[in-house]
Design a protein around this motif. Structure first.
Motif, PDB file in Angstrom:
ATOM      1  N   ASP A 167       1.013  -1.085   0.155  1.00  7.95           N
ATOM      2  CA  ASP A 167       0.064  -0.103  -0.075  1.00  7.95           C
ATOM      3  C   ASP A 167       0.870   1.272  -0.083  1.00  7.95           C
ATOM      4  O   ASP A 167       1.755   1.589   0.664  1.00  7.95           O
ATOM      5  CB  ASP A 167      -0.940  -0.120   1.028  1.00  7.95           C
ATOM      6  CG  ASP A 167      -1.820   1.164   1.108  1.00  7.95           C
ATOM      7  OD1 ASP A 167      -1.911   1.831   0.245  1.00  7.95           O
ATOM      8  OD2 ASP A 167      -2.454   1.206   2.314  1.00  7.95           O
ATOM      9  N   SER A 168       0.730   2.238  -0.786  1.00  9.73           N
ATOM     10  CA  SER A 168       1.536   3.276  -1.112  1.00  9.73           C
ATOM     11  C   SER A 168       0.887   4.563  -0.407  1.00  9.73           C
ATOM     12  O   SER A 168       1.153   5.661  -0.356  1.00  9.73           O
ATOM     13  CB  SER A 168       1.585   3.660  -2.575  1.00  9.73           C
ATOM     14  OG  SER A 168       2.326   2.734  -3.165  1.00  9.73           O
ATOM     15  N   GLY A 169      -0.428   4.478  -0.061  1.00  9.14           N
ATOM     16  CA  GLY A 169      -1.040   5.482   0.947  1.00  9.14           C
ATOM     17  C   GLY A 169      -2.125   6.301  -0.062  1.00  9.14           C
ATOM     18  O   GLY A 169      -3.067   6.968   0.736  1.00  9.14           O
ATOM     19  N   ASP A 170      -2.256   6.050  -1.171  1.00  9.50           N
ATOM     20  CA  ASP A 170      -3.266   6.748  -2.033  1.00  9.50           C
ATOM     21  C   ASP A 170      -4.594   5.806  -2.229  1.00  9.50           C
ATOM     22  O   ASP A 170      -5.483   6.283  -3.154  1.00  9.50           O
ATOM     23  CB  ASP A 170      -2.855   7.281  -3.353  1.00  9.50           C
ATOM     24  CG  ASP A 170      -2.411   6.463  -4.230  1.00  9.50           C
ATOM     25  OD1 ASP A 170      -2.164   5.093  -4.047  1.00  9.50           O
ATOM     26  OD2 ASP A 170      -1.882   6.754  -5.244  1.00  9.50           O
ATOM     27  N   GLY A 171      -4.463   4.946  -1.927  1.00  8.48           N
ATOM     28  CA  GLY A 171      -5.611   3.867  -2.110  1.00  8.48           C
ATOM     29  C   GLY A 171      -5.854   3.395  -3.382  1.00  8.48           C
ATOM     30  O   GLY A 171      -6.803   2.475  -3.514  1.00  8.48           O
ATOM     31  N   ALA A 172      -4.919   3.692  -4.554  1.00  9.91           N
ATOM     32  CA  ALA A 172      -5.228   3.025  -5.743  1.00  9.91           C
ATOM     33  C   ALA A 172      -4.327   1.925  -5.943  1.00  9.91           C
ATOM     34  O   ALA A 172      -4.066   1.679  -7.333  1.00  9.91           O
ATOM     35  CB  ALA A 172      -4.765   4.478  -6.594  1.00  9.91           C
ATOM     36  N   ASP A 173      -3.457   1.331  -5.096  1.00 13.19           N
ATOM     37  CA  ASP A 173      -2.546   0.392  -5.560  1.00 13.19           C
ATOM     38  C   ASP A 173      -3.336  -1.114  -5.746  1.00 13.19           C
ATOM     39  O   ASP A 173      -2.605  -1.732  -6.669  1.00 13.19           O
ATOM     40  CB  ASP A 173      -1.529  -0.176  -4.234  1.00 13.19           C
ATOM     41  CG  ASP A 173      -0.890   1.035  -3.889  1.00 13.19           C
ATOM     42  OD1 ASP A 173       0.184   1.286  -4.816  1.00 13.19           O
ATOM     43  OD2 ASP A 173      -0.973   1.781  -2.714  1.00 13.19           O
ATOM     44  N   LEU A 174      -4.592  -1.096  -5.433  1.00 10.19           N
ATOM     45  CA  LEU A 174      -5.233  -2.499  -5.632  1.00 10.19           C
ATOM     46  C   LEU A 174      -6.772  -2.129  -5.530  1.00 10.19           C
ATOM     47  O   LEU A 174      -7.299  -1.769  -4.580  1.00 10.19           O
ATOM     48  CB  LEU A 174      -4.860  -3.279  -4.928  1.00 10.19           C
ATOM     49  CG  LEU A 174      -5.645  -4.826  -5.020  1.00 10.19           C
ATOM     50  CD1 LEU A 174      -5.487  -5.441  -6.282  1.00 10.19           C
ATOM     51  CD2 LEU A 174      -5.477  -6.100  -3.703  1.00 10.19           C
ATOM     52  N   LEU A 175      -7.243  -2.247  -6.637  1.00 15.51           N
ATOM     53  CA  LEU A 175      -8.957  -2.043  -6.882  1.00 15.51           C
ATOM     54  C   LEU A 175      -9.485  -3.202  -7.456  1.00 15.51           C
ATOM     55  O   LEU A 175      -8.960  -3.627  -8.711  1.00 15.51           O
ATOM     56  CB  LEU A 175      -9.056  -0.760  -7.650  1.00 15.51           C
ATOM     57  CG  LEU A 175      -8.681   0.521  -7.084  1.00 15.51           C
ATOM     58  CD1 LEU A 175      -8.829   1.613  -8.225  1.00 15.51           C
ATOM     59  CD2 LEU A 175      -9.220   0.961  -5.734  1.00 15.51           C
ATOM     60  N   ILE A 176     -10.380  -3.703  -6.907  1.00 15.51           N
ATOM     61  CA  ILE A 176     -11.138  -4.973  -7.329  1.00 15.51           C
ATOM     62  C   ILE A 176     -12.584  -4.440  -7.532  1.00 15.51           C
ATOM     63  O   ILE A 176     -13.316  -3.980  -6.761  1.00 15.51           O
ATOM     64  CB  ILE A 176     -11.090  -6.158  -6.424  1.00 15.51           C
ATOM     65  CG1 ILE A 176      -9.734  -6.477  -6.439  1.00 15.51           C
ATOM     66  CG2 ILE A 176     -11.880  -7.283  -7.060  1.00 15.51           C
ATOM     67  CD1 ILE A 176      -8.971  -7.032  -7.482  1.00 15.51           C
ATOM     68  N   TRP A 257      -7.863  -3.359 -11.206  1.00 13.09           N
ATOM     69  CA  TRP A 257      -6.707  -2.459 -11.432  1.00 13.09           C
ATOM     70  C   TRP A 257      -5.781  -2.372 -10.282  1.00 13.09           C
ATOM     71  O   TRP A 257      -6.078  -2.151  -8.990  1.00 13.09           O
ATOM     72  CB  TRP A 257      -7.501  -0.959 -11.197  1.00 13.09           C
ATOM     73  CG  TRP A 257      -8.526  -0.836 -12.512  1.00 13.09           C
ATOM     74  CD1 TRP A 257      -8.527   0.035 -13.668  1.00 13.09           C
ATOM     75  CD2 TRP A 257      -9.840  -1.209 -12.280  1.00 13.09           C
ATOM     76  NE1 TRP A 257      -9.582  -0.185 -14.258  1.00 13.09           N
ATOM     77  CE2 TRP A 257     -10.475  -0.968 -13.563  1.00 13.09           C
ATOM     78  CE3 TRP A 257     -10.567  -2.075 -11.261  1.00 13.09           C
ATOM     79  CZ2 TRP A 257     -11.939  -0.992 -13.988  1.00 13.09           C
ATOM     80  CZ3 TRP A 257     -11.912  -2.168 -11.817  1.00 13.09           C
ATOM     81  CH2 TRP A 257     -12.466  -1.802 -12.969  1.00 13.09           C
ATOM     82  N   TYR A 258      -4.492  -2.497 -10.751  1.00 11.13           N
ATOM     83  CA  TYR A 258      -3.208  -2.651  -9.585  1.00 11.13           C
ATOM     84  C   TYR A 258      -1.959  -2.096 -10.161  1.00 11.13           C
ATOM     85  O   TYR A 258      -1.602  -2.074 -11.336  1.00 11.13           O
ATOM     86  CB  TYR A 258      -3.346  -4.061  -9.124  1.00 11.13           C
ATOM     87  CG  TYR A 258      -2.866  -5.222 -10.211  1.00 11.13           C
ATOM     88  CD1 TYR A 258      -1.694  -5.619 -10.409  1.00 11.13           C
ATOM     89  CD2 TYR A 258      -3.915  -5.484 -11.004  1.00 11.13           C
ATOM     90  CE1 TYR A 258      -1.292  -6.464 -11.249  1.00 11.13           C
ATOM     91  CE2 TYR A 258      -3.483  -6.527 -12.239  1.00 11.13           C
ATOM     92  CZ  TYR A 258      -2.311  -7.011 -12.143  1.00 11.13           C
ATOM     93  OH  TYR A 258      -1.795  -7.970 -13.405  1.00 11.13           O
ATOM     94  N   ARG A 259      -0.988  -2.017  -9.133  1.00  8.77           N
ATOM     95  CA  ARG A 259       0.210  -1.713  -9.335  1.00  8.77           C
ATOM     96  C   ARG A 259       1.023  -2.755  -9.170  1.00  8.77           C
ATOM     97  O   ARG A 259       1.068  -3.515  -8.063  1.00  8.77           O
ATOM     98  CB  ARG A 259       0.630  -0.452  -8.651  1.00  8.77           C
ATOM     99  CG  ARG A 259      -0.140   0.655  -8.897  1.00  8.77           C
ATOM    100  CD  ARG A 259       0.078   1.849  -8.067  1.00  8.77           C
ATOM    101  NE  ARG A 259      -0.625   3.108  -8.236  1.00  8.77           N
ATOM    102  CZ  ARG A 259      -0.901   4.116  -7.177  1.00  8.77           C
ATOM    103  NH1 ARG A 259      -0.485   3.909  -6.151  1.00  8.77           N
ATOM    104  NH2 ARG A 259      -1.759   4.957  -7.726  1.00  8.77           N
ATOM    105  N   SER A 260       2.109  -3.287 -10.064  1.00 11.06           N
ATOM    106  CA  SER A 260       2.941  -4.317  -9.741  1.00 11.06           C
ATOM    107  C   SER A 260       4.519  -3.750  -9.895  1.00 11.06           C
ATOM    108  O   SER A 260       4.760  -2.935 -10.542  1.00 11.06           O
ATOM    109  CB  SER A 260       2.608  -5.341 -10.769  1.00 11.06           C
ATOM    110  OG  SER A 260       2.923  -4.991 -12.092  1.00 11.06           O
ATOM    111  N   GLY A 261       5.070  -4.693  -9.133  1.00 12.82           N
ATOM    112  CA  GLY A 261       6.726  -4.441  -9.436  1.00 12.82           C
ATOM    113  C   GLY A 261       7.035  -3.776  -7.981  1.00 12.82           C
ATOM    114  O   GLY A 261       7.147  -4.840  -7.180  1.00 12.82           O
ATOM    115  N   GLY A 262       7.832  -2.858  -8.033  1.00 11.31           N
ATOM    116  CA  GLY A 262       8.434  -2.329  -6.749  1.00 11.31           C
ATOM    117  C   GLY A 262       9.724  -3.043  -6.570  1.00 11.31           C
ATOM    118  O   GLY A 262      10.370  -3.660  -7.537  1.00 11.31           O
ATOM    119  N   GLY A 263      10.504  -2.868  -5.359  1.00  6.63           N
ATOM    120  CA  GLY A 263      11.623  -3.551  -4.904  1.00  6.63           C
ATOM    121  C   GLY A 263      12.746  -2.318  -4.712  1.00  6.63           C
ATOM    122  O   GLY A 263      12.510  -1.192  -4.893  1.00  6.63           O
TER     123      GLY A 263
END
Length: 842
Positions: A167-176, A257-263
């Motif tokens: 979670d990045s804090g803006d609520g848009a990292d994972l939407l189902i 709708w989601y964000r993948s990756g990071g690291g």
């Protein structure tokens, strides 16, 4: 993802056979034939095979059981975190049209390193050259279809590109989203429309064992990319199995709708991101600061250590929810709590600190009509002490809790509602007021949660509440009125450490804005003390100083906050007037210098310190001064300039402002009452602002370049030409441009990058307040960030992006929304509700 089962004993058949053969010389020295055809070797091979099988099975049972137990209770590997960065997009020269940097624009390094994607849309306005946008080291996966629902419990889906970032804090990292049909969205629930289909957004929860008000929930294993809906369970007395929460209906499409990756690789240094993977003609990009926050997926070894501690969270405060629950349960004087890490709120906050903010409790009868004053009255010191003690006993080692009361922003509504002729207006009015009170109250009423911390109040919410009442035909008007806003502003500063943060002084009060003057919150006030000056200290995050005049006397009092205005203390009092002051940092100590009617003083901002008089001129021990300014860079030896009263000129110390180290810089005979520092790439200048009497044009602004330990031989030079502003009240700079708060010409502008550029006075229709036709009210203070100017004058704060057009930025009445800081709550006042009939219908 499920924890992988470890290979605890990695010996194989060959190793076991070799170990057995190694024992033969000691146990059976006459056995010399170890060839594969020997019957004894055949027996060794047989027993090695059997032992290998036993080791594989038996030696793995304890650790396998341990891992399986952790899986059973929901311990999963923590997903990777995406590094974040502020990207600066720029044009070589200003364009004549508005340029949009789309959300989803990708940027990478020159050598094809990690890719960052913007998560907001940015705009370079016509005539401007730069803008900024937040980007994350992730890929945006838009509208990925997961499958269709069956109407049965326990359905599970896996996204195509795991892992999903933390979670990045803006609520848009994972939407189902789950498909809904026309007419099913009869309330204001979150939804997305994609390719002609409406999807209701479901909410992620840690598990299905909590009774949630909204049963449209799912559980996500972000590391594995698995989305699971509620399973079906047959209760002891129930005849059939039933889902623990809502599940997608049969045939309903499920979209993600989601964000993948990071690291960890995303933590690139400043200046590394310079390549646009999605080119925009004429646009260049860079990152001024390094990207931070990237973290790889959790390793198994760490999860095995963390798992048992997670099971003990019922007795220990670990998560924010643990802190909040314990804070509320530990004292009857607390109705709600909010816990956050201080480092996520404030720049420079020490790591390991948790800020716990409390809302006092009131009786059920008082709750619907409680005011901010009543809540403040119920802020019991005993409740604070009890919460501190409870958290101290339960929190982990090396963690410190900072407990206090949440900020309260008081407001009220002015509403006109039209009802049907058959309705009783007084009865409708009473029902509407009750609806508003219960919806907008910060307190949990009738099992509700209360207004969310930090959530802005929008007019649309008020419309929804009012239109939901039987008998209301329509709502004619809604005005959102903030009860406390800056009035006449005497001082204004931007905080150099906390982005978008400003402070202003108005009467006896100090206000703070955390959103570039979109909203202002009262952070302190002092009875019978007029706020005259404000100062921050570069190199000391959180520090803000206030100088006040006590009553109608010449006494000045100094107040200090070390946490961006959250708490205050009085640190000094002068029996004579403090004309101006500044603050800075030497080593690890913050220090302040005061220009007073009785000389120059220094105060180390440490507990117990007292002001120390500084001898500037031996012949005049108590020489009076109008202003003092620190002109060195943060981290370097302090260099201090001071402007003397009685046309006494300017003095400068290159040696930490110590007594006996000041040298005259000239400007004698000129009434200098203002000193400021201007920094341009590789250079710094001392600016002076002159006083004027009556209708005099005034001497305006001058500057002198400061070399590392001497002044430039070029001496003083006038800034610009054709100064007509009268008194120069304040100065601020953005690179080569200087902005002056003047007594007669509004905010005037000059460009020191070009020689003899005339001062550009504000146009009479620029938006700044006028005293009379064609004549401005005096501007008393001005401050700037890289892209925003704020001016303080009669009537409040005014803002501008170009110093040409100004807008009132401390208004009291709003038509669309009232902003709220992340850790604050609204405290509704007495709403003004007018209920009338529609006269047009008779």
């Amino acid at each position: 993802m499920p924890l992988p089962v470890p290979n605890l004993d990695d010996r194989d058949f060959a190793q076991l056979l070799a170990e057995a053969k190694a024992m033969i010389p000691a146990r059976c020295p006459d056995w010399t034939d170890l060839s594969p055809g020997d019957p004894g070797v055949t027996l060794l091979e047989l027993f090695a095979y059997l032992t290998d099988s036993m080791l594989y099975r038996l030696n793995r049972i304890p650790d396998k059981a341990f891992v399986q137990f952790l899986n059973l209770v929901g311990v999963t590997l923590t997903p990777p975190a995406a590094a974040s960065v502020e990207l600066t997009f720029s044009l070589r020269k200003p364009g004549d049209r508005r340029l949009v940097i789309p959300r989803g624009t990708r940027v990478t390094t020159a050598r094809s390193g990690p890719v960052f994607t913007t998560i907001v849309e940015a705009v370079i306005d016509a005539g401007e050259t730069t803008t900024t946008a937040t980007a994350l080291n992730c890929d945006l996966n838009h509208a990925e279809m997961l499958g269709t629902g069956t109407g049965l419990g326990g359905q599970s889906f896996t996204v195509a590109h795991p892992p999903i970032v933390l979670d990045s804090g803006d609520g848009a990292d994972l939407l189902i989203g789950v498909e809904v049909h026309q007419g099913e969205l009869d309330q204001r629930v979150p939804a997305i429309r994609q390719d002609g289909i409406s999807y209701r957004l479901w909410r992620q929860v840690p598990h299905f064992g909590v009774d949630h008000e909204d049963q449209h929930v799912f559980v996500a294993d972000r590391t594995a990319g698995t989305i699971t809906f509620a399973p079906s369970v047959r209760h002891v007395r129930g005849p059939e199995a039933a889902p623990l929460a809502d599940v997608p209906g049969a045939g309903r499409k499920i979209c993600s709708w989601y964000r993948s990756g990071g690291g960890l690789a995303g933590n690139v240094p400043a200046g590394a991101l310079s390549v646009l993977k999605d080119p925009i003609p004429g646009v260049e990009v860079t990152n001024v600061a390094a990207a931070t926050g990237g973290r790889d997926v959790e390793q198994l070894d760490n999860a095995l250590l963390r798992g048992p501690h997670q099971l003990n969270s019922l007795e220990r405060v670990v998560t924010a929810r643990d802190y909040e629950r314990l804070a509320v349960n530990s004292s009857g004087g607390v109705s709600r709590a909010l816990a956050l890490t201080r480092a996520s709120l404030w720049t420079g906050a020490p790591p390991g600190e948790v800020q716990v903010l409390l809302l006092p409790s009131v009786s059920d009868d008082e709750a619907p009509t409680v005011t901010a004053a009543q809540l403040i009255e119920r802020q019991s010191p005993l409740a604070l002490d009890r919460v501190r003690e409870a958290l101290a006993d339960a929190q982990p080692l090396a963690t410190r809790s900072v407990v206090g009361w949440t900020g309260l922003k008081s407001f009220h509504l002015e509403v006109t509602v039209v009802v049907h002729r058959a309705e009783d207006r007084e009865a409708v009015s009473a029902r509407l007021l009750e609806r508003l009170r219960r919806t907008l109250s910060p307190l949990p009423i009738d099992g509700g949660q209360g207004w969310p911390f930090g959530e802005a109040l929008r007019a649309s919410t008020v419309y929804d509440v009012l239109l939901g009442e039987r008998g209301v035909r329509y709502v004619d008007s809604v005005r959102l009125v903030v009860d406390e806003v800056p009035g006449d502003v005497s001082a204004l500063v931007r905080d150099p450490h906390q982005a978008h943060t400003w402070f202003c002084g108005s009467g006896t009060r100090v206000f703070r804005s955390l959103d570039d003057a979109d909203g202002w919150e009262l952070v302190s006030s002092w009875v019978d003390e007029q706020v005259e000056r404000l100062a921050t200290a570069e190199g000391s995050p959180g520090l803000i100083l206030v100088a006040t005049r006590v009553g109608k006397t010449e006494t000045s009092r100094i107040h200090l906050s070390r946490d961006y205005g959250e708490t205050w203390e009085s640190v000094a009092e002068f029996s004579f007037h403090v004309e101006n002051f500044c603050a800075g940092t030497t080593g690890t100590t913050a220090v302040a210098f005061f220009a007073t009617d009785n000389g120059l003083f220094r105060l180390d901002l440490v507990p117990g310190a007292v002001p120390e008089s500084i001898l500037v001129e031996a012949a005049t021990p108590a020489k009076p001064f109008y202003d003092v300014e620190i002109v060195s860079y943060p981290g370097a030896d302090l260099q201090v300039a001071a402007a003397a009263q009685e046309l006494g000129g300017v003095y400068l110390s290159f040696q930490s402002g110590k007594a006996g180290t000041y040298q005259p810089l000239g400007m004698k005979g000129v009434d200098i009452r203002l000193l400021r520092l201007q920094r341009t790439p590789g250079r710094r200048f001392l600016l002076t602002g002159a006083f004027a009497i009556g209708d005099e044009a005034g001497a305006g602004v001058s500057r002198i370049e400061l070399l590392p330990y001497q002044i430039s031989p070029e001496g003083w030079r006038a800034v610009g030409s054709q100064w007509v502003g009268g008194i120069c009240r304040d100065l601020t700079t953005i690179g080569d441009r200087i902005f002056a708060a003047s007594a007669k010409s509004g905010v005037t502008v000059s460009d020191t990058g070009r020689d003899a550029v005339p001062w550009r006075a504000s146009a009479v229709d620029c938006g700044l307040p006028l005293r009379e036709v064609g004549r401005f009210e005096p501007v008393l203070a001005v401050s700037a960030s890289d892209d925003l100017l704020l001016a303080g004058c009669v009537g409040g704060v005014y803002s501008s992006r170009n110093a040409t057009r100004w807008e009132h930025a401390s208004q009291q009445v709003f038509s669309e929304r009232i902003s709220l800081p992340r850790t604050w709550l609204f405290a509704p006042g007495a709403h003004e509700l007018t209920v009338r009939y529609d006269d047009a219908r008779g």
